[in-house]
Design a protein around this motif. Sequence first.
Motif, short mmCIF file in Angstrom:
data_model
loop_
_atom_site.label_atom_id
_atom_site.label_comp_id
_atom_site.label_asym_id
_atom_site.label_seq_id
_atom_site.Cartn_x
_atom_site.Cartn_y
_atom_site.Cartn_z
N ASP A 210 -29.40 -16.52 23.92
CA ASP A 210 -28.90 -17.56 22.91
C ASP A 210 -28.31 -18.89 23.90
O ASP A 210 -27.32 -19.25 23.77
N GLY A 211 -29.02 -19.18 25.10
CA GLY A 211 -28.76 -20.43 25.93
C GLY A 211 -27.60 -20.00 27.08
O GLY A 211 -27.42 -20.94 28.03
N LYS A 212 -27.01 -18.75 26.84
CA LYS A 212 -26.01 -18.35 27.88
C LYS A 212 -26.95 -18.07 29.32
O LYS A 212 -28.12 -17.30 29.08
N GLN B 37 -33.73 -25.15 18.27
CA GLN B 37 -32.40 -24.48 18.94
C GLN B 37 -31.43 -25.86 18.78
O GLN B 37 -31.65 -26.87 18.82
N ILE B 38 -30.33 -25.28 18.61
CA ILE B 38 -29.01 -26.15 18.60
C ILE B 38 -28.06 -25.50 19.54
O ILE B 38 -27.54 -24.52 19.44
N GLY B 39 -27.88 -26.28 20.64
CA GLY B 39 -26.81 -25.73 21.56
C GLY B 39 -27.40 -24.27 22.00
O GLY B 39 -26.70 -23.25 22.44
N GLY B 40 -28.61 -24.42 22.50
CA GLY B 40 -29.24 -23.00 23.06
C GLY B 40 -29.67 -21.97 21.90
O GLY B 40 -30.19 -20.75 22.39
N GLY C 240 -19.79 -19.70 15.30
CA GLY C 240 -20.76 -19.48 16.05
C GLY C 240 -21.63 -18.17 16.02
O GLY C 240 -22.61 -18.04 16.57
#
Lengths: 413, 413
Positions: B143-145, B200-203, B344
């Motif tokens: 998830d973008g992390k 994707q929004i913010g990953g 989130g």
Amino acid sequence: MVGGGQLARMTHQAAIALGQTLRVLATDPSDSAAMATADVVLGDHRDPEALARVADGATVLTFDHEHVPTEHLHALERAGHRVAPGPDALVHAQDKLVLRRALADAGEPQPVWARAETPDDVVAFAAEHRWPVILKTPRGGYDGKGVFVVHNREEAQTLLERHGVLLVEERVDLRRELSAQVARSPYGQVAVWPVVETVQIGGVCAEVLAPAPGLSEELSSAAQQLAVRIADRLGVVGMLAVELFETGDGVLVNELAMRPHNSGHWTIEGARTSQFEQHLRAVLDYPLGSTAMTAPVAVMANVLGGAAAADDWDGPGLDERVHHLMAHWPDVKLHWYGKGQRPGRKLGHVTALGDDVTEVRARAVAAARYLADGVVDPRYAFEKPAFEKPAFEKPAFENQPPTPTTPREPGHE
Amino acid sequence: MVGGGQLARMTHQAAIALGQTLRVLATDPSDSAAMATADVVLGDHRDPEALARVADGATVLTFDHEHVPTEHLHALERAGHRVAPGPDALVHAQDKLVLRRALADAGEPQPVWARAETPDDVVAFAAEHRWPVILKTPRGGYDGKGVFVVHNREEAQTLLERHGVLLVEERVDLRRELSAQVARSPYGQVAVWPVVETVQIGGVCAEVLAPAPGLSEELSSAAQQLAVRIADRLGVVGMLAVELFETGDGVLVNELAMRPHNSGHWTIEGARTSQFEQHLRAVLDYPLGSTAMTAPVAVMANVLGGAAAADDWDGPGLDERVHHLMAHWPDVKLHWYGKGQRPGRKLGHVTALGDDVTEVRARAVAAARYLADGVVDPRYAFEKPAFEKPAFEKPAFENQPPTPTTPREPGHE
């Protein structure tokens, strides 16, 4: 939900998506639904104490069968529990004499009937409406049980001695059987699906064709409105299936079921909202979902324990049959109930979708029959593919109650 | 299935229809899947003993996430357990450097990349391919992390000191992200769904559009074939999601997931066979199901904990928002995961079907946003109906671990 059968099992699938926890009252950990749900209370549906345990802390108590005594449900309501459908509605699905009286009061179409206490009552009825007549036990019948075709006084006498008071009905000259399903919420919202044809074999539902082939708009609409009127009048909350006889003059009400019903299994794939999701939305008083069909035709065929369920069966095993089914019909959907195989038992069902009822029906029935009997249906011959023995042993498709190795202590890591 | 999240929860729904018992390894009884399944083992996925307990007696061990150390999986295989996907495949979904090397060996399209041990490695890479570059931790990101846009030596140095060896990639000039999903059985059968666009929004995945709007037949087919080649080459068993960047020159592989994946949730209603059922068919080596779509367009929108999940939220409660959603969009399907609300967090998703992607997308996104934030989306304004307070208290839509009042003793009546 009182009852741990396949209806509760499939309702649980719908409850998961809605973020709800379905607790079931099952008689045994190996019951179809008890195998699949996290929250199981073991007990008998005739035991007030078991009913209180399953109702305790629940938002609403509902059913996967009709057999809970209404006095217990009245007691639960008095104790502050919400019961849907309530006992005053449910009794019409429990007692065919109560139903007949209510429909007569409402002026709804039904077979000519009478209450029969003595052989003379039956003979008098037959004198007016011709032998043979139909005798029914008012309570406890299902899947054709408790229904008798009676040709003379002697047969009537034998049945009355065995069963007590009976319902006597004219033998209806029926074209076919239909089912009209409606969901109703406490708010009073109703939703209907297309009227379906149900094909019975030996009194047991074998196939459901949605929508009923060749049913006129007029008769379809009349059947839907009849179902809505009955749901409203009886104050049904949840799913109601109105089983109908189609005759030359229209439809007659045969009987009611106030729960998800075999005639609505096709809705899982065949309608935007399944009867199981709708039942939950209704009993929890959420707005009802769209009942639009997802394809022009949906056909459901039951897999009844057949030749392949016999002890001396030496044909392809269930796992091999499932392989063949999946390989040959990659779009036929299987629903297996996790029950032990026994001749005549409802073990699962299959659903097929498509454009042409003849083709879709042949496909669904052939798939179900191949699972049940291990024979290739001549109506839909297929070349049985060579069975590649899988590299490992598969589960038995039967009851495998979860091993309680890990006690569920909340907070335990 | 190792992992008790929403993927296991939805896999359990599919397992019920197939007559299978899904045992999950969960860390807590209130995990999303543990709330819904009958067979739960509590323990950590990094604990060999817990893994052995969940594998014991199971036909096959599979996953709802990528995080089980491969050495533990090798040990389970040596002990005779079947693991799908196997550790030699799974490592490519765990370690981005291993994946990049394998794709390079196979000559498959991917961003230009290098292994970066020192700031000089990053500077040398950027000299050739321009700042900024992308630095990624080889393991543990989701998830973008673990993904960083880096503009200079200092930023690179800070990240290398914190994380050790990193993967450095060119910043791809991408048009959009796509996902190609394929299922593969031990027998080698594969099945692909239409390629989808992931937004994707913010990953974090926010929307999935099926099929990817405006994608040429040629590129769609190329992406499907790429996914099949990767599944074959790596020996994947089960679901494989190939996350792709679409560029002016075609597609590049971003990363892999070897399990049901957020980009395939639309298949529950939108395809004849869902990714969850297909994963089970694949790991159990049954023939795969039809991946045909059930409507021209399906759009899935995630419900991420939003404004309405905040502690100081004083707008309509979740139950009221669900009422509005169901009343306004009776055909939008809700999937709620039973998790506690937190900003989130993926709390659920909705799926809408239809003919026109603009309309279907607006409907799905508006429904998801209304659930998450309690605001009416201006792209799909609706008149908020008056909320009739239901007559009784509804469940909280959150974790309600089953009360272990009834011990499950097999045979107990």
